[in-house]
Design an enzyme around this catalytic site. Structure first.
Site, PDB file in Angstrom:
ATOM      1  CD  GLU A   1      -2.825  -0.726   2.124  1.00  0.00           C
ATOM      2  OE1 GLU A   1      -4.195  -1.141   2.160  1.00  0.00           O
ATOM      3  OE2 GLU A   1      -3.106  -0.464   3.271  1.00  0.00           O
TER       4      GLU A   1
ATOM      5  CD  GLU B   1      -3.959  -6.227   3.531  1.00  0.00           C
ATOM      6  OE1 GLU B   1      -3.309  -6.061   3.422  1.00  0.00           O
ATOM      7  OE2 GLU B   1      -4.685  -5.129   4.082  1.00  0.00           O
TER       8      GLU B   1
END
Length: 425
Positions: free
Chosen positions: A176, A265
């Site tokens: 991320e 994810e």
């Protein structure tokens, strides 16, 4: 994802809700409710789509403790009462002294046939500098003169695992990079530069960019840069708050030949409710369906495997959300290929199909409050019988025996608020 946000109403939980359908009431339909007829589902085994790499989740021993030996077998085994996961995601710790934390689970997953991937949250501290990013005065980024050293760090982790019995399927550049208030930021340009100049030295598949919300401004520059793209093997994405309208990725279909597309994810629809809340758990079944059919991901990877909102409860038992995942994971195995099928034969009914050898696997999610009489017709394939498994309010992936197939068709009743898997023979 970060440990501090686990299970609380955070910005991430709000974002996840943005992509969720409204939570259904928990009341059951009245006894004797009518069975609805749906349009026939046509499954064309010759119309092949993406190759499936697997379904799975993450373990992070430093944050929530490791899985036990029994929990590893529940997660990655394929028999009754197992999740059937075929992908494990682990972190890449900053310090080499911590590299063995998740090794036991990685080894067992690998022994059971799962692919293991790894994602870093931060480079080693000596490679990082702070900078001002908007209102954040202590934002972190990889020093530009440390790009080569960072590639070696990732390569060393890959070598460590290989020397300890685990062959990494792939390693990410950064978890991320566009939601990094608590870890390391990367701009799209920085990611492209690292991929162009340094990622080619990494001795396993490279995953990037793992945007938290599948934001295409992170991955478009990779796809549009031939040199960067040459050093990427898997375009990875997270789906926190991603609307279904943003699941398709035309640019990847245009320029991603030879590359894989993974969802690495998510938790869904939130981290605040119990994973056993029914019928809300069916949201997971729909989410996986859309990830396979609309986004055409080749892998679907949950956040923590063992958590109160995850596929495995803290007591090691499979949750209702986990049962929805198992309907895919246990039966749609690595190397299977999704094939064309009527995706929405009735309101609130979602169908996807996959071929593996001579067998066809069909997963049908019925989120409606009425049972549905559903006909399935196989094209360009034959079958004599079909076995089925059911999850509803009282059962988890329960075997329903076999049904005959006549002239390539079979008809079954999809109970209200249920998910079923069918496997032809």
């Amino acid at each position: 994802m970060t440990q501090a946000r686990d299970g609380v109403l955070s910005r991430r939980a709000v974002l996840a809700a943005m992509g969720a359908v409204p939570v259904l009431a928990t009341a059951t339909p009245a006894a004797g409710a009518a069975v609805t007829a749906a349009a026939a589902v046509v499954i064309d085994r010759s119309a092949q789509r993406q190759t499936i790499r697997g379904f799975g989740g993450m373990t992070h021993a430093a944050w929530i403790g490791d899985l036990t030996a029994a929990q590893r077998d529940t997660a990655f085994g394929t028999g009754e009462g197992r999740l059937g996961f075929s992908v494990l995601r682990i972190p890449v710790p900053e310090n080499q002294a911590d590299w063995g934390r998740d090794l036991a689970t990685a080894r067992r997953a690998s022994e059971l046939g799962a692919a293991v991937i790894a994602s870093p949250w931060n480079p080693p501290a000596r490679m990082v500098e702070t900078f001002v990013r908007g209102s954040q005065t202590n934002a972190r980024r990889l020093r530009y003169d440390m790009y080569g050293a960072y590639a070696q760090h990732l390569n060393d982790f890959n070598t460590y695992l290989r020397n300890n019995g685990v062959n990494l399927y792939g390693i990410s550049v950064q978890n991320e990079p566009d939601y990094a208030h608590d870890w390391t930021w990367w701009t799209p340009a920085e990611m492209v530069r690292f991929l162009r100049e340094n990622a080619g030295s990494i001795g396993t598949r490279v995953i990037a960019p793992e945007s938290f919300q599948y934001l295409k401004n992170m991955s478009d520059p990779i796809l549009n840069d031939a040199a960067a793209l040459a050093n990427v093997d898997i375009i990875g994405a997270h789906l926190y708050g991603t609307s279904f309208a943003n699941f398709p990725y035309p640019l990847f279909k245009q320029k991603g030949a030879g590359k894989e597309l993974w969802m690495t994810e998510v938790y869904y629809p939130n981290s605040s409710d119990s994973a056993d809340l029914w019928p809300q758990a069916l949201d997971v079944g729909e989410h996986i369906h859309r990830a396979m059919v609309e986004a055409e991901f080749q892998a679907y990877v949950w956040w923590y495997i063992r958590r109160g909102y995850g596929p495995m409860r803290e007591d090691g038992q499979i949750s209702k959300r986990g049962a929805n995942m198992a309907h895919f994971a246990r039966f749609v195995r690595p190397g299977y290929v999704r094939v064309e099928a009527t995706a929405n034969p009735a309101s609130n009914v979602y169908v996807s199909a996959y071929r593996g050898g001579n067998s066809t696997v069909v997963v049908a999610v019925n989120k409606g409050t009425a049972a549905v009489s559903q006909q399935f017709t196989l094209r360009n394939g034959t079958a004599s019988s079909v076995s089925s498994w059911l999850t509803d309010a009282s059962r988890n992936v329960a075997s329903q025996g076999t049904t005959g197939v006549s002239n390539g068709s079979f008809t079954v009743t999809l109970p209200a608020r249920s998910v079923m898997t069918f496997v032809t023979a």
